[in-house]
Design a protein around this motif. Structure first.
Motif, PDB file in Angstrom:
ATOM      1  N   LEU A  77       7.028 -13.809  -2.525  1.00 42.41           N
ATOM      2  CA  LEU A  77       5.694 -13.197  -2.026  1.00 42.41           C
ATOM      3  C   LEU A  77       5.295 -11.866  -2.859  1.00 42.41           C
ATOM      4  N   TRP A  78       6.239 -10.939  -3.121  1.00 43.48           N
ATOM      5  CA  TRP A  78       5.915  -9.878  -3.835  1.00 43.48           C
ATOM      6  C   TRP A  78       5.261 -10.415  -5.036  1.00 43.48           C
ATOM      7  N   ILE A  79       5.917 -11.202  -5.962  1.00 44.76           N
ATOM      8  CA  ILE A  79       5.568 -11.805  -7.249  1.00 44.76           C
ATOM      9  C   ILE A  79       4.013 -12.171  -7.246  1.00 44.76           C
TER      10      ILE A  79
ATOM     11  N   PRO B 189      -3.161   1.427 -16.750  1.00 44.58           N
ATOM     12  CA  PRO B 189      -1.548   1.487 -17.278  1.00 44.58           C
ATOM     13  C   PRO B 189      -0.779   0.397 -16.381  1.00 44.58           C
ATOM     14  N   LEU B 190      -1.741  -0.259 -15.278  1.00 40.45           N
ATOM     15  CA  LEU B 190      -1.052  -1.286 -14.196  1.00 40.45           C
ATOM     16  C   LEU B 190      -1.633  -2.618 -14.467  1.00 40.45           C
ATOM     17  N   ARG B 191      -2.668  -2.847 -14.862  1.00 35.98           N
ATOM     18  CA  ARG B 191      -3.367  -4.114 -14.482  1.00 35.98           C
ATOM     19  C   ARG B 191      -2.724  -5.148 -15.538  1.00 35.98           C
ATOM     20  N   MET B 192      -3.008  -5.149 -17.116  1.00 33.44           N
ATOM     21  CA  MET B 192      -2.396  -6.060 -17.719  1.00 33.44           C
ATOM     22  C   MET B 192      -0.832  -5.873 -18.025  1.00 33.44           C
ATOM     23  N   PRO B 193      -0.227  -4.542 -17.888  1.00 34.43           N
ATOM     24  CA  PRO B 193       1.337  -4.593 -18.181  1.00 34.43           C
ATOM     25  C   PRO B 193       1.943  -5.053 -16.921  1.00 34.43           C
ATOM     26  N   ALA B 194       1.511  -5.051 -15.853  1.00 31.52           N
ATOM     27  CA  ALA B 194       2.222  -5.864 -14.742  1.00 31.52           C
ATOM     28  C   ALA B 194       1.866  -7.321 -14.782  1.00 31.52           C
ATOM     29  N   PHE B 195       0.697  -7.735 -15.158  1.00 38.21           N
ATOM     30  CA  PHE B 195       0.335  -9.262 -15.495  1.00 38.21           C
ATOM     31  C   PHE B 195       1.468  -9.607 -16.624  1.00 38.21           C
ATOM     32  N   PHE B 196       1.712  -9.003 -17.634  1.00 37.70           N
ATOM     33  CA  PHE B 196       2.660  -9.478 -18.596  1.00 37.70           C
ATOM     34  C   PHE B 196       4.164  -9.454 -18.179  1.00 37.70           C
ATOM     35  N   PHE B 197       4.321  -8.289 -17.428  1.00 45.41           N
ATOM     36  CA  PHE B 197       5.858  -8.156 -16.820  1.00 45.41           C
ATOM     37  C   PHE B 197       6.090  -9.273 -16.047  1.00 45.41           C
ATOM     38  N   VAL B 198       5.354  -9.394 -15.075  1.00 42.58           N
ATOM     39  CA  VAL B 198       5.561 -10.700 -14.253  1.00 42.58           C
ATOM     40  C   VAL B 198       5.665 -12.233 -14.993  1.00 42.58           C
ATOM     41  N   SER B 199       4.806 -12.255 -15.854  1.00 43.48           N
ATOM     42  CA  SER B 199       4.844 -13.455 -16.756  1.00 43.48           C
ATOM     43  C   SER B 199       6.134 -13.485 -17.472  1.00 43.48           C
ATOM     44  N   GLY B 200       6.543 -12.515 -17.932  1.00 40.19           N
ATOM     45  CA  GLY B 200       8.194 -12.599 -18.569  1.00 40.19           C
ATOM     46  C   GLY B 200       8.866 -12.769 -17.769  1.00 40.19           C
ATOM     47  N   LEU B 201       8.888 -12.168 -16.600  1.00 39.23           N
ATOM     48  CA  LEU B 201      10.107 -12.674 -15.508  1.00 39.23           C
ATOM     49  C   LEU B 201       9.852 -14.019 -15.109  1.00 39.23           C
TER      50      LEU B 201
ATOM     51  N   GLU C 214      16.481  -5.057 -13.475  1.00 41.62           N
ATOM     52  CA  GLU C 214      16.590  -3.501 -13.601  1.00 41.62           C
ATOM     53  C   GLU C 214      15.302  -3.024 -13.209  1.00 41.62           C
ATOM     54  N   MET C 215      14.180  -3.418 -13.365  1.00 40.43           N
ATOM     55  CA  MET C 215      12.923  -2.976 -13.107  1.00 40.43           C
ATOM     56  C   MET C 215      12.799  -3.306 -11.436  1.00 40.43           C
ATOM     57  N   ILE C 216      13.263  -4.133 -11.191  1.00 40.94           N
ATOM     58  CA  ILE C 216      13.309  -4.420  -9.451  1.00 40.94           C
ATOM     59  C   ILE C 216      14.141  -3.544  -8.936  1.00 40.94           C
ATOM     60  N   HIS C 217      15.395  -3.204  -9.442  1.00 38.37           N
ATOM     61  CA  HIS C 217      16.406  -2.210  -8.804  1.00 38.37           C
ATOM     62  C   HIS C 217      15.782  -0.728  -8.923  1.00 38.37           C
ATOM     63  N   LEU C 218      14.665  -0.392  -9.887  1.00 36.25           N
ATOM     64  CA  LEU C 218      14.162   0.836  -9.998  1.00 36.25           C
ATOM     65  C   LEU C 218      13.044   0.951  -8.858  1.00 36.25           C
ATOM     66  N   SER C 219      12.414  -0.137  -8.385  1.00 42.45           N
ATOM     67  CA  SER C 219      11.617  -0.205  -7.500  1.00 42.45           C
ATOM     68  C   SER C 219      12.011   0.015  -6.285  1.00 42.45           C
TER      69      SER C 219
ATOM     70  N   ALA D 191       6.264   0.917  -9.250  1.00 34.56           N
ATOM     71  CA  ALA D 191       5.765   1.465  -7.982  1.00 34.56           C
ATOM     72  C   ALA D 191       4.966   0.397  -7.150  1.00 34.56           C
ATOM     73  N   CYS D 192       4.491  -0.577  -8.081  1.00 32.17           N
ATOM     74  CA  CYS D 192       3.468  -1.761  -7.480  1.00 32.17           C
ATOM     75  C   CYS D 192       4.234  -2.847  -6.912  1.00 32.17           C
ATOM     76  N   ILE D 193       5.679  -3.011  -7.659  1.00 32.47           N
ATOM     77  CA  ILE D 193       6.610  -3.817  -7.044  1.00 32.47           C
ATOM     78  C   ILE D 193       6.989  -3.409  -5.652  1.00 32.47           C
ATOM     79  N   ALA D 194       7.422  -2.056  -5.577  1.00 38.94           N
ATOM     80  CA  ALA D 194       7.844  -1.606  -4.423  1.00 38.94           C
ATOM     81  C   ALA D 194       6.608  -1.746  -3.408  1.00 38.94           C
ATOM     82  N   LEU D 195       5.480  -1.558  -3.694  1.00 38.40           N
ATOM     83  CA  LEU D 195       4.351  -1.266  -2.668  1.00 38.40           C
ATOM     84  C   LEU D 195       4.355  -3.020  -2.249  1.00 38.40           C
ATOM     85  N   ALA D 196       4.218  -3.631  -3.139  1.00 36.71           N
ATOM     86  CA  ALA D 196       4.005  -5.197  -2.956  1.00 36.71           C
ATOM     87  C   ALA D 196       4.843  -5.802  -1.853  1.00 36.71           C
ATOM     88  N   ARG D 197       6.215  -5.238  -1.990  1.00 35.87           N
ATOM     89  CA  ARG D 197       7.230  -5.838  -1.308  1.00 35.87           C
ATOM     90  C   ARG D 197       6.994  -5.385  -0.040  1.00 35.87           C
ATOM     91  N   LYS D 198       6.660  -3.848   0.041  1.00 33.96           N
ATOM     92  CA  LYS D 198       6.449  -3.220   1.436  1.00 33.96           C
ATOM     93  C   LYS D 198       5.326  -3.985   2.221  1.00 33.96           C
TER      94      LYS D 198
END
Length: 357
Positions: free
Chosen positions: A10-12, A59-71, A209-214, A252-259
């Motif tokens: 869901l958060w993804i 700083p969020l829009r495309m970096p987050a998109f590519f992070f999720v794509s890499g995941l 590690e990013m998920i843990h950081l969130s 921060a947005c991973i944390a927000l999406a999960r919450k």
């Protein structure tokens, strides 16, 4: 962290859905909506807030998109053979990049010249190419509205090829990021490829590690403060889109999406997140048509001279266009994604493979 696999999915989807809507908003606001500011007789402050909001989210829009794509690509890169993934992960994306590059070019060129006689954007883009030669040249350097597909194919290829040399690959990606943010790479297409490669690699190699950081843990406080300090330092140096600010935004947005998924029903946004491809490849065509039509209509009838219209335009135009263009993209996909039309959204060989299975 919940041990529910459903929550993780869901958060993804929430993050993907939010990112694609922000991409549509970006294309709505800049430059079409932004260029109408000097016509407004009311609501100028609200319109400027939209523009600032659009820029602040960079700083969020495309970096987050590519992070999720890499995941999502990590398993294929780390554990599967080339034979298993090359067609679906490289050939398919390049096929879609070329196909939709041509479709967008023909559609947008027809709208700009044949219907409205004007262009909504002054950007150098294959979608507004004046000749087949210029179209090919711009497509090769990722200066196309569908450049994200090109980037995914290239990033996947490089990540898998150099997977055994992870550290040199990451260092090269960081160097490319700094070169792009420092305006040392000519052309927005190549600069975008250089800027965002590191976030794809982060998703591939360091998503855990990013998920843990969130997660809101005391042990993460030092890491957050370090990243924050580095981000502030880079802003002080004039690098507002720094790697560290983007990583903070992603966490921060991973944390927000999960919450949010824990307390709210975000089924509509998660549905959007599962259907990003069709919105991505189609929305620019609808922005060009509806945006240009609305702007020309308002100018022709001098509607901006009315303060109430200007205020409604400033407040509602970006939201209305995002909703309209996203909905139209999904409607067209629903109509086309059947029979031979499926080949507009997936490489034909993959369709045959699915049919054989």
């Amino acid at each position: 962290m919940h041990n529910s696999k459903t929550e993780e999915i869901l958060w993804i989807n929430t993050l993907k859905g939010a990112c694609i809507l922000l991409v549509v908003l970006y294309h709505v606001v800049s430059p079409g909506f932004e260029n109408t500011l000097h016509y407004l007789t009311a609501g100028t402050l609200v319109a400027k807030v939209w523009i600032v909001f659009n820029n602040v989210l960079s700083p969020l829009r495309m970096p987050a998109f590519f992070f999720v794509s890499g995941l999502l690509a990590a398993r294929a890169i780390l554990y599967k053979s080339w034979r298993e993934v090359f067609t679906s992960r490289v050939t398919n994306l390049l096929y879609l990049y070329l196909l939709w590059g041509v479709i967008q070019w023909l559609s947008i060129y027809a709208i700009s010249t044949g219907i409205t006689g004007q262009r909504l954007s002054d950007n150098v883009n294959a979608a507004w190419a004046d000749s087949p030669q210029q179209f090919i040249e711009l497509m090769l350097v990722a200066m196309s509205s569908s450049w994200y597909l090109y980037a995914l194919a290239l990033f996947f290829l490089l990540a898998k090829l150099f997977c055994p040399y992870r550290l040199p690959l990451l260092l090269a990606a960081v160097a490319l990021n700094y070169a792009a943010v420092g305006d040392m790479i000519p052309g927005w297409g190549l600069a975008s490829l250089a800027q965002y490669f590191i976030y794809f690699l982060t998703g591939v190699f360091y998503s855990r590690e990013m998920i843990h950081l969130s997660e809101w843990r005391r042990g993460n406080t030092g890491r957050w403060l370090l990243l924050l300090g580095l981000a502030v330092g880079h802003i002080w140096l004039g690098l507002e889109k720094s790697l560290f600010l983007c990583l903070l935004s992603i966490a921060a947005c991973i944390a927000l999406a999960r919450k949010l998924n824990k307390y709210l029903d975000l089924s509509w946004l998660n549905w959007v997140g599962r259907n990003t491809l069709q919105i991505y490849v189609l929305h620019r065509i609808f922005i060009e048509y509806f945006g240009m039509t609305a702007i020309l209509f308002a100018l022709h009838h001098q509607l901006f001279a009315y303060p109430l219209f200007s205020l409604l335009w400033a407040v509602g135009f970006p939201l209305a266009m995002v909703a309209l263009c996203s909905a139209c993209s999904m409607a067209v996909w629903t109509l086309l994604n059947r029979g031979m039309g499926k080949s507009l959204f997936i490489y034909p060989k993959l369709l045959r493979m699915k049919f054989d299975l």
